[in-house]
Design a protein around this motif. Structure first.
Motif, short mmCIF file in Angstrom:
data_model
loop_
_atom_site.label_atom_id
_atom_site.label_comp_id
_atom_site.label_asym_id
_atom_site.label_seq_id
_atom_site.Cartn_x
_atom_site.Cartn_y
_atom_site.Cartn_z
N CYS A 140 -81.62 -11.68 27.61
CA CYS A 140 -80.21 -12.01 27.80
C CYS A 140 -79.95 -13.51 27.58
N ASN A 141 -79.07 -14.08 28.39
CA ASN A 141 -78.69 -15.48 28.16
C ASN A 141 -79.72 -16.47 28.72
N GLY A 142 -80.86 -15.97 29.17
CA GLY A 142 -81.94 -16.85 29.61
C GLY A 142 -82.72 -17.44 28.45
N PHE A 143 -82.47 -16.93 27.24
CA PHE A 143 -83.14 -17.40 26.03
C PHE A 143 -82.10 -17.56 24.95
N TRP A 144 -82.06 -18.73 24.33
CA TRP A 144 -81.09 -18.95 23.27
C TRP A 144 -81.63 -19.99 22.28
N GLY A 145 -80.99 -20.04 21.12
CA GLY A 145 -81.37 -20.99 20.09
C GLY A 145 -80.14 -21.48 19.34
N LEU B 49 -78.94 -24.38 15.82
CA LEU B 49 -79.29 -25.36 14.81
C LEU B 49 -78.45 -26.61 15.00
N TYR B 50 -79.08 -27.77 14.77
CA TYR B 50 -78.35 -29.03 14.79
C TYR B 50 -78.47 -29.64 13.41
N ASP B 51 -77.32 -29.85 12.75
CA ASP B 51 -77.26 -30.46 11.42
C ASP B 51 -77.34 -31.97 11.60
N ILE B 52 -78.42 -32.56 11.15
CA ILE B 52 -78.67 -33.99 11.36
C ILE B 52 -77.62 -34.84 10.64
N GLU B 53 -77.32 -34.50 9.40
CA GLU B 53 -76.38 -35.30 8.60
C GLU B 53 -74.96 -35.25 9.17
N GLU B 54 -74.52 -34.05 9.52
CA GLU B 54 -73.14 -33.89 10.00
C GLU B 54 -73.01 -34.05 11.51
N GLN B 55 -74.12 -34.11 12.20
CA GLN B 55 -74.16 -34.26 13.66
C GLN B 55 -73.35 -33.16 14.34
N LYS B 56 -73.63 -31.90 13.93
CA LYS B 56 -72.93 -30.74 14.48
C LYS B 56 -73.93 -29.64 14.78
N PHE B 57 -73.59 -28.85 15.81
CA PHE B 57 -74.37 -27.68 16.16
C PHE B 57 -73.80 -26.45 15.48
N SER B 58 -74.66 -25.48 15.18
CA SER B 58 -74.22 -24.21 14.60
C SER B 58 -75.22 -23.12 14.96
N SER B 59 -74.89 -21.91 14.60
CA SER B 59 -75.79 -20.75 14.74
C SER B 59 -76.31 -20.57 16.16
N LEU B 60 -75.46 -20.78 17.15
CA LEU B 60 -75.84 -20.53 18.54
C LEU B 60 -76.04 -19.02 18.72
N GLN B 61 -77.21 -18.64 19.19
CA GLN B 61 -77.52 -17.23 19.39
C GLN B 61 -78.24 -17.02 20.72
N PHE B 62 -77.77 -16.05 21.47
CA PHE B 62 -78.42 -15.65 22.72
C PHE B 62 -79.20 -14.37 22.47
N ASN B 63 -80.31 -14.20 23.18
CA ASN B 63 -81.07 -12.97 23.06
C ASN B 63 -80.28 -11.81 23.63
N GLY B 64 -80.60 -10.62 23.16
CA GLY B 64 -79.94 -9.42 23.65
C GLY B 64 -80.46 -9.03 25.03
N CYS B 65 -79.81 -8.06 25.63
CA CYS B 65 -80.21 -7.55 26.94
C CYS B 65 -80.69 -6.12 26.79
N ALA B 66 -81.85 -5.82 27.35
CA ALA B 66 -82.41 -4.46 27.25
C ALA B 66 -81.84 -3.58 28.33
#
Length: 75
Positions: A51-56, A58-75
């Protein structure tokens, strides 16, 4: 609650990113999760479900922005 973080430099289509892998810091001390406890500073933690205890993200170094935030699913 606090999280532990892993950082990995990657290149996608020529752009540089930092991948951020996050998980509950309490797992570092939990003996039932020995893989995380013993190896998280050397190996990427990859957990299915969690669930939301694990997530990832991406941080774009050039643009200094975060993207692709993803949380793990819940079983």
């Amino acid at each position: 609650s606090s999280f532990a973080y892993q950082y990995l430099g990657i290149v996608i289509n020529g752009k540089k990113y930092i991948y951020i892998n996050a998980f509950h810091a309490s797992l570092e001390k939990d003996n039932s999760h020995s893989l995380i406890k013993n190896n998280w500073k050397r190996k990427l933690v990859n957990v299915y479900d969690g669930c939301n205890g694990f997530w990832g993200a991406l941080y774009d170094i050039e643009e200094q922005k975060f993207s692709s935030l993803q949380f793990n699913g819940c079983a």
